[in-house]
Design a protein around this motif. Sequence first.
Motif, PDB file in Angstrom:
ATOM      1  N   ARG A   8       0.851  -1.196   0.000  1.00 25.46           N
ATOM      2  CA  ARG A   8       0.000   0.000   0.000  1.00 25.46           C
ATOM      3  C   ARG A   8       0.887   1.246   0.000  1.00 25.46           C
ATOM      4  O   ARG A   8       1.846   1.335   0.750  1.00 25.46           O
ATOM      5  CB  ARG A   8      -0.887   0.017   1.238  1.00 25.46           C
ATOM      6  N   ASN A   9       0.518   2.212  -0.849  1.00 24.14           N
ATOM      7  CA  ASN A   9       1.216   3.491  -0.926  1.00 24.14           C
ATOM      8  C   ASN A   9       0.182   4.596  -0.766  1.00 24.14           C
ATOM      9  O   ASN A   9      -0.921   4.493  -1.290  1.00 24.14           O
ATOM     10  CB  ASN A   9       1.914   3.643  -2.280  1.00 24.14           C
ATOM     11  N   LEU A  10       0.567   5.650  -0.067  1.00 25.62           N
ATOM     12  CA  LEU A  10      -0.355   6.751   0.188  1.00 25.62           C
ATOM     13  C   LEU A  10       0.113   7.998  -0.538  1.00 25.62           C
ATOM     14  O   LEU A  10       1.278   8.380  -0.458  1.00 25.62           O
ATOM     15  CB  LEU A  10      -0.423   7.014   1.697  1.00 25.62           C
ATOM     16  N   ASP A  11      -0.802   8.606  -1.263  1.00 25.03           N
ATOM     17  CA  ASP A  11      -0.610   9.896  -1.905  1.00 25.03           C
ATOM     18  C   ASP A  11      -1.787  10.737  -1.427  1.00 25.03           C
ATOM     19  O   ASP A  11      -2.742  10.199  -0.866  1.00 25.03           O
ATOM     20  CB  ASP A  11      -0.630   9.722  -3.427  1.00 25.03           C
ATOM     21  N   GLU A  12      -1.768  12.019  -1.646  1.00 21.84           N
ATOM     22  CA  GLU A  12      -2.864  12.859  -1.163  1.00 21.84           C
ATOM     23  C   GLU A  12      -4.197  12.392  -1.743  1.00 21.84           C
ATOM     24  O   GLU A  12      -4.402  12.409  -2.951  1.00 21.84           O
ATOM     25  CB  GLU A  12      -2.632  14.316  -1.544  1.00 21.84           C
ATOM     26  N   ASN A  13      -5.108  11.951  -0.879  1.00 25.67           N
ATOM     27  CA  ASN A  13      -6.448  11.479  -1.254  1.00 25.67           C
ATOM     28  C   ASN A  13      -6.422  10.349  -2.282  1.00 25.67           C
ATOM     29  O   ASN A  13      -7.347  10.195  -3.069  1.00 25.67           O
ATOM     30  CB  ASN A  13      -7.318  12.630  -1.754  1.00 25.67           C
ATOM     31  N   ARG A  14      -5.348   9.569  -2.249  1.00 24.60           N
ATOM     32  CA  ARG A  14      -5.230   8.439  -3.162  1.00 24.60           C
ATOM     33  C   ARG A  14      -4.368   7.374  -2.503  1.00 24.60           C
ATOM     34  O   ARG A  14      -3.312   7.663  -1.962  1.00 24.60           O
ATOM     35  CB  ARG A  14      -4.584   8.880  -4.475  1.00 24.60           C
ATOM     36  N   LEU A  15      -4.878   6.166  -2.530  1.00 20.73           N
ATOM     37  CA  LEU A  15      -4.074   5.013  -2.149  1.00 20.73           C
ATOM     38  C   LEU A  15      -3.789   4.244  -3.426  1.00 20.73           C
ATOM     39  O   LEU A  15      -4.669   4.122  -4.282  1.00 20.73           O
ATOM     40  CB  LEU A  15      -4.834   4.104  -1.187  1.00 20.73           C
ATOM     41  N   SER A  46     -12.059  11.045  -0.779  1.00 22.50           N
ATOM     42  CA  SER A  46     -12.109  12.368  -0.160  1.00 22.50           C
ATOM     43  C   SER A  46     -12.550  12.195   1.287  1.00 22.50           C
ATOM     44  O   SER A  46     -13.416  11.380   1.572  1.00 22.50           O
ATOM     45  CB  SER A  46     -13.121  13.280  -0.862  1.00 22.50           C
ATOM     46  N   PRO A  47     -11.973  12.972   2.185  1.00 22.46           N
ATOM     47  CA  PRO A  47     -12.388  12.879   3.594  1.00 22.46           C
ATOM     48  C   PRO A  47     -13.664  13.682   3.865  1.00 22.46           C
ATOM     49  O   PRO A  47     -13.917  14.694   3.219  1.00 22.46           O
ATOM     50  CB  PRO A  47     -11.202  13.479   4.351  1.00 22.46           C
ATOM     51  N   MET A  48     -14.443  13.210   4.801  1.00 20.64           N
ATOM     52  CA  MET A  48     -15.602  13.926   5.350  1.00 20.64           C
ATOM     53  C   MET A  48     -15.357  14.038   6.848  1.00 20.64           C
ATOM     54  O   MET A  48     -15.885  13.243   7.630  1.00 20.64           O
ATOM     55  CB  MET A  48     -16.901  13.160   5.095  1.00 20.64           C
ATOM     56  N   PRO A  49     -14.537  15.005   7.270  1.00 17.89           N
ATOM     57  CA  PRO A  49     -14.138  15.079   8.680  1.00 17.89           C
ATOM     58  C   PRO A  49     -15.303  15.171   9.660  1.00 17.89           C
ATOM     59  O   PRO A  49     -15.238  14.607  10.747  1.00 17.89           O
ATOM     60  CB  PRO A  49     -13.275  16.336   8.744  1.00 17.89           C
ATOM     61  N   ASP A  50     -16.372  15.870   9.275  1.00 16.08           N
ATOM     62  CA  ASP A  50     -17.495  16.014  10.207  1.00 16.08           C
ATOM     63  C   ASP A  50     -18.268  14.720  10.407  1.00 16.08           C
ATOM     64  O   ASP A  50     -19.117  14.632  11.279  1.00 16.08           O
ATOM     65  CB  ASP A  50     -18.418  17.160   9.772  1.00 16.08           C
ATOM     66  N   HIS A  51     -17.971  13.707   9.610  1.00 16.98           N
ATOM     67  CA  HIS A  51     -18.626  12.403   9.754  1.00 16.98           C
ATOM     68  C   HIS A  51     -17.621  11.282  10.032  1.00 16.98           C
ATOM     69  O   HIS A  51     -18.005  10.122  10.039  1.00 16.98           O
ATOM     70  CB  HIS A  51     -19.419  12.053   8.494  1.00 16.98           C
ATOM     71  N   ALA A  52     -16.329  11.609  10.191  1.00 12.65           N
ATOM     72  CA  ALA A  52     -15.280  10.589  10.370  1.00 12.65           C
ATOM     73  C   ALA A  52     -15.417   9.514   9.299  1.00 12.65           C
ATOM     74  O   ALA A  52     -15.436   8.324   9.576  1.00 12.65           O
ATOM     75  CB  ALA A  52     -15.323   9.991  11.770  1.00 12.65           C
ATOM     76  N   THR A  53     -15.524   9.992   8.048  1.00 17.74           N
ATOM     77  CA  THR A  53     -15.803   9.106   6.917  1.00 17.74           C
ATOM     78  C   THR A  53     -14.914   9.453   5.740  1.00 17.74           C
ATOM     79  O   THR A  53     -14.600  10.608   5.496  1.00 17.74           O
ATOM     80  CB  THR A  53     -17.294   9.240   6.510  1.00 17.74           C
ATOM     81  N   LEU A  54     -14.544   8.412   4.981  1.00 15.76           N
ATOM     82  CA  LEU A  54     -13.833   8.583   3.726  1.00 15.76           C
ATOM     83  C   LEU A  54     -14.800   8.256   2.593  1.00 15.76           C
ATOM     84  O   LEU A  54     -15.442   7.207   2.613  1.00 15.76           O
ATOM     85  CB  LEU A  54     -12.624   7.645   3.652  1.00 15.76           C
TER      86      LEU A  54
END
Length: 122
Positions: A3-10, A26-34
């Motif tokens: 697994r490799n991590l890039d901004e908003n991309r694995l 994309s993150p949804m911080p107010d829902h702790a959801t991707l």
Amino acid sequence: MKRNLDENRLFWTNDANDQVGQILYSPMPDHATLICEEVLVNPQFRGHGIGGKIMADFVEFAKEREQKIYPLCPFALKYFQNHPELAGMNMHEQITAEKVKNLTNRKWVDNYGSKWTKKTGR
């Protein structure tokens, strides 16, 4: 696969360091959801269960970060339907499409040479 991590991309690579697949999110911080926007498998590696393997690892990635997943991508949604044991990770019924739509408009370029504009949720 690694697994490799890039901004908003694995993205995942094999032992030869070939990219075999990627997940755009994309993150949804107010829902702790991707938001799982797109699951892509390199055409050279299709038909070998790579999509399911990278989805399983994406679920682990979300768990490691104490996040859940909104499966916007049809493949991701089908993955959750086929894995009812992951129902607690699936936010598809809890978050409205309107909320997701406002977070996912962007342009993407994949690593397989094609370009496309991602206009989801409309």
